[in-house]
Design a protein around this motif. Structure first.
Motif, PDB file in Angstrom:
ATOM      1  N   ALA A 243      49.443  55.544  26.464  1.00 37.27           N
ATOM      2  CA  ALA A 243      49.435  56.172  25.173  1.00 37.27           C
ATOM      3  C   ALA A 243      49.608  57.741  25.345  1.00 37.27           C
ATOM      4  O   ALA A 243      49.215  58.462  24.129  1.00 37.27           O
ATOM      5  CB  ALA A 243      48.138  55.841  24.715  1.00 37.27           C
ATOM      6  N   GLY A 244      49.522  58.239  26.461  1.00 41.54           N
ATOM      7  CA  GLY A 244      49.564  59.752  26.476  1.00 41.54           C
ATOM      8  C   GLY A 244      48.294  60.599  26.997  1.00 41.54           C
ATOM      9  O   GLY A 244      48.289  61.616  26.949  1.00 41.54           O
ATOM     10  N   PHE A 245      47.263  59.680  27.520  1.00 42.75           N
ATOM     11  CA  PHE A 245      45.985  60.295  28.002  1.00 42.75           C
ATOM     12  C   PHE A 245      46.068  60.377  29.441  1.00 42.75           C
ATOM     13  O   PHE A 245      46.365  59.364  30.175  1.00 42.75           O
ATOM     14  CB  PHE A 245      44.907  59.386  27.635  1.00 42.75           C
ATOM     15  N   GLU A 246      45.725  61.419  30.085  1.00 42.21           N
ATOM     16  CA  GLU A 246      45.791  61.686  31.366  1.00 42.21           C
ATOM     17  C   GLU A 246      44.426  61.188  32.040  1.00 42.21           C
ATOM     18  O   GLU A 246      44.493  60.800  33.326  1.00 42.21           O
ATOM     19  CB  GLU A 246      46.134  63.009  31.820  1.00 42.21           C
ATOM     20  N   ASN A 247      43.477  61.246  31.199  1.00 43.75           N
ATOM     21  CA  ASN A 247      42.199  60.992  31.931  1.00 43.75           C
ATOM     22  C   ASN A 247      41.606  59.542  31.120  1.00 43.75           C
ATOM     23  O   ASN A 247      41.458  59.568  29.793  1.00 43.75           O
ATOM     24  CB  ASN A 247      41.355  62.219  31.679  1.00 43.75           C
ATOM     25  N   VAL A 248      41.104  58.609  31.768  1.00 44.13           N
ATOM     26  CA  VAL A 248      40.724  57.400  31.310  1.00 44.13           C
ATOM     27  C   VAL A 248      39.351  57.659  30.488  1.00 44.13           C
ATOM     28  O   VAL A 248      39.180  56.924  29.278  1.00 44.13           O
ATOM     29  CB  VAL A 248      40.837  56.165  32.146  1.00 44.13           C
ATOM     30  N   SER A 249      38.653  58.541  30.900  1.00 44.70           N
ATOM     31  CA  SER A 249      37.183  58.728  30.378  1.00 44.70           C
ATOM     32  C   SER A 249      37.444  59.292  29.102  1.00 44.70           C
ATOM     33  O   SER A 249      36.731  59.335  27.948  1.00 44.70           O
ATOM     34  CB  SER A 249      36.255  59.471  31.543  1.00 44.70           C
ATOM     35  N   TYR A 250      38.363  60.368  29.016  1.00 42.95           N
ATOM     36  CA  TYR A 250      38.591  61.030  27.699  1.00 42.95           C
ATOM     37  C   TYR A 250      39.384  60.100  26.625  1.00 42.95           C
ATOM     38  O   TYR A 250      38.728  60.120  25.352  1.00 42.95           O
ATOM     39  CB  TYR A 250      39.674  62.244  28.089  1.00 42.95           C
ATOM     40  N   PHE A 251      40.138  59.282  27.132  1.00 50.68           N
ATOM     41  CA  PHE A 251      40.638  58.254  26.351  1.00 50.68           C
ATOM     42  C   PHE A 251      39.470  57.347  25.692  1.00 50.68           C
ATOM     43  O   PHE A 251      39.521  57.345  24.546  1.00 50.68           O
ATOM     44  CB  PHE A 251      41.756  57.483  27.204  1.00 50.68           C
ATOM     45  N   CYS A 252      38.610  56.795  26.532  1.00 54.96           N
ATOM     46  CA  CYS A 252      37.665  55.990  26.093  1.00 54.96           C
ATOM     47  C   CYS A 252      36.697  57.019  24.981  1.00 54.96           C
ATOM     48  O   CYS A 252      36.267  56.294  24.044  1.00 54.96           O
ATOM     49  CB  CYS A 252      36.564  55.701  27.240  1.00 54.96           C
ATOM     50  N   ALA A 253      36.427  58.402  25.355  1.00 55.45           N
ATOM     51  CA  ALA A 253      35.521  59.000  24.404  1.00 55.45           C
ATOM     52  C   ALA A 253      36.186  58.992  23.003  1.00 55.45           C
ATOM     53  O   ALA A 253      35.627  58.954  22.026  1.00 55.45           O
ATOM     54  CB  ALA A 253      35.148  60.363  25.129  1.00 55.45           C
ATOM     55  N   VAL A 254      37.691  59.304  23.090  1.00 52.99           N
ATOM     56  CA  VAL A 254      38.284  59.487  21.784  1.00 52.99           C
ATOM     57  C   VAL A 254      38.637  58.395  21.241  1.00 52.99           C
ATOM     58  O   VAL A 254      38.470  58.417  19.917  1.00 52.99           O
ATOM     59  CB  VAL A 254      39.840  60.120  21.927  1.00 52.99           C
TER      60      VAL A 254
END
Length: 273
Positions: A243-254
Motif C-alpha cells: 500500500a506504500g507504507f515503509e514502516n508497519v508501525s506507522y501504517f497501523c497508526a494511520v
C-alpha cells in the motif's frame, strides 16, 4: 402557484437531526432586511426576475437558475430589482443542518449557481403538501428536505475558480494514484504541474481540503483495504508495503486514525482472517 407561507415546526420535529421550520413561495418577494439575521438556516430559489442580496459588505445580483443560502444570525438584506421577483424558500434547522450544507460545498451565507433553472423538485413537492402542521406531513417535509440538501452537491455548479483549480490538480491526483506503492515526494508531485511545493500545498488545501500527506495516507489506507479483500492470507507488514507504507508501525497508526480500528480488527470484522 399562489403565494403561501407554511409554519411547520413543532416539539416532536425538533428531535430529528434535520427538520423544516417554514416553507414558502412569493409571487413577488418584497424587500427584506434583517439586522440581526434569522434564527434558522434558509435556502431561497429564484424562479423569475432578479434581486439584490446583501450579506455584510458583499453584494450579489441573483436571478433564475440561482439559489442563495443564509446562515443563522447573519445580518442580511435582499430586495427585488425587477418588476416581479418569484422566490421559493425553506427555513430549516437541526444538529446536522450545517453538516448537510457542508457536504454540498456550502460554508457561508451567499449565492450559488444551479445546473438548471428548473424548480428544485423536493422543494416544489414540499409546497404541494397540505399546509397544516400535522406530524405525518411534517415527517414528509423532513424526508424531502434531506433529499433536497443531499442532491445539492450534484445540482450546484462549483465556483469557477474552484473548478479551474480542481482541473489543475487532477494530474497530481492521477500521479498519486499510479505511484501509491512508491515513496511520494512533494517536490516531484509539484513538478507534475510545474508549481512550487508550497503552492501545491495551498492548492490541496483549497481543493481537497487536506494536506498532501493526509490525502496520500487516506488513499493508501483505501488501497490496503482493497488488498485485504482481494488477496487473503497476506501478513499485515506485506499489506503495508504494497500500500506504500515503509514502516508497519506507522501504517497501523494511520489505519487506526482513519478507520478507528487496527488492521487486525478490520480484518476480523469483515471475516478476512
Amino acid at each position: 402557484m399562489e403565494s403561501k407561507l407554511v409554519f411547520c415546526e413543532n416539539d416532536e420535529m425538533m428531535l430529528l437531526p434535520l427538520y423544516a421550520t417554514t416553507i414558502g413561495f412569493w409571487e413577488h418577494q418584497v424587500q427584506t432586511a434583517r439586522e440581526a439575521g434569522f434564527p434558522d438556516y434558509q435556502m431561497h430559489q429564484i424562479l423569475e426576475g432578479k434581486g439584490e442580496l446583501i450579506v455584510g459588505d458583499k453584494r450579489y445580483i441573483v436571478g433564475p437558475g440561482e439559489v442563495f443560502f443564509l446562515y443563522p444570525d447573519i445580518p442580511h438584506e435582499y430586495t427585488p430589482i425587477s418588476r416581479e421577483w418569484k422566490l421559493a424558500w425553506i427555513s430549516f434547522n437541526g444538529r446536522e443542518a450545517a453538516q448537510m450544507l457542508l457536504y454540498a460545498g456550502i460554508r457561508e451565507s451567499g449565492p450559488g449557481k444551479l445546473r438548471s433553472e428548473a424548480f428544485l423538485e423536493p422543494l416544489r413537492e414540499m409546497l404541494l403538501l397540505p399546509d397544516d402542521n400535522e406530524l405525518g406531513v411534517n415527517l414528509e417535509r423532513s424526508k424531502l428536505l434531506f433529499a433536497l440538501l443531499l442532491d445539492l452537491k450534484q445540482r450546484l455548479l462549483p465556483a469557477t475558480n474552484h473548478e479551474d483549480e480542481m482541473e489543475r490538480i487532477r494530474p497530481v491526483l492521477r500521479y498519486i494514484e499510479l505511484h501509491l506503492h512508491q515513496p511520494l515526494v512533494l517536490k516531484d508531485m509539484a513538478e507534475v504541474i510545474k508549481v512550487s511545493p508550497q503552492y501545491l500545498c495551498r492548492l490541496f488545501q483549497r481543493t481537497v481540503r487536506e494536506r498532501p500527506v493526509t490525502y496520500i495516507n487516506k488513499q493508501r489506507i483505501n488501497r490496503s483495504k482493497q488488498l485485504m479483500f482481494s488477496i487473503r492470507g497476506k501478513k499485515i507488514y506485506e499489506i503495508a508495503q504494497e500500500a506504500g507504507f515503509e514502516n508497519v508501525s506507522y501504517f497501523c497508526a494511520v489505519f487506526k486514525k482513519v478507520t478507528g480500528m487496527k488492521p487486525e480488527e478490520f480484518k476480523r470484522l469483515h471475516g478476512l482472517d
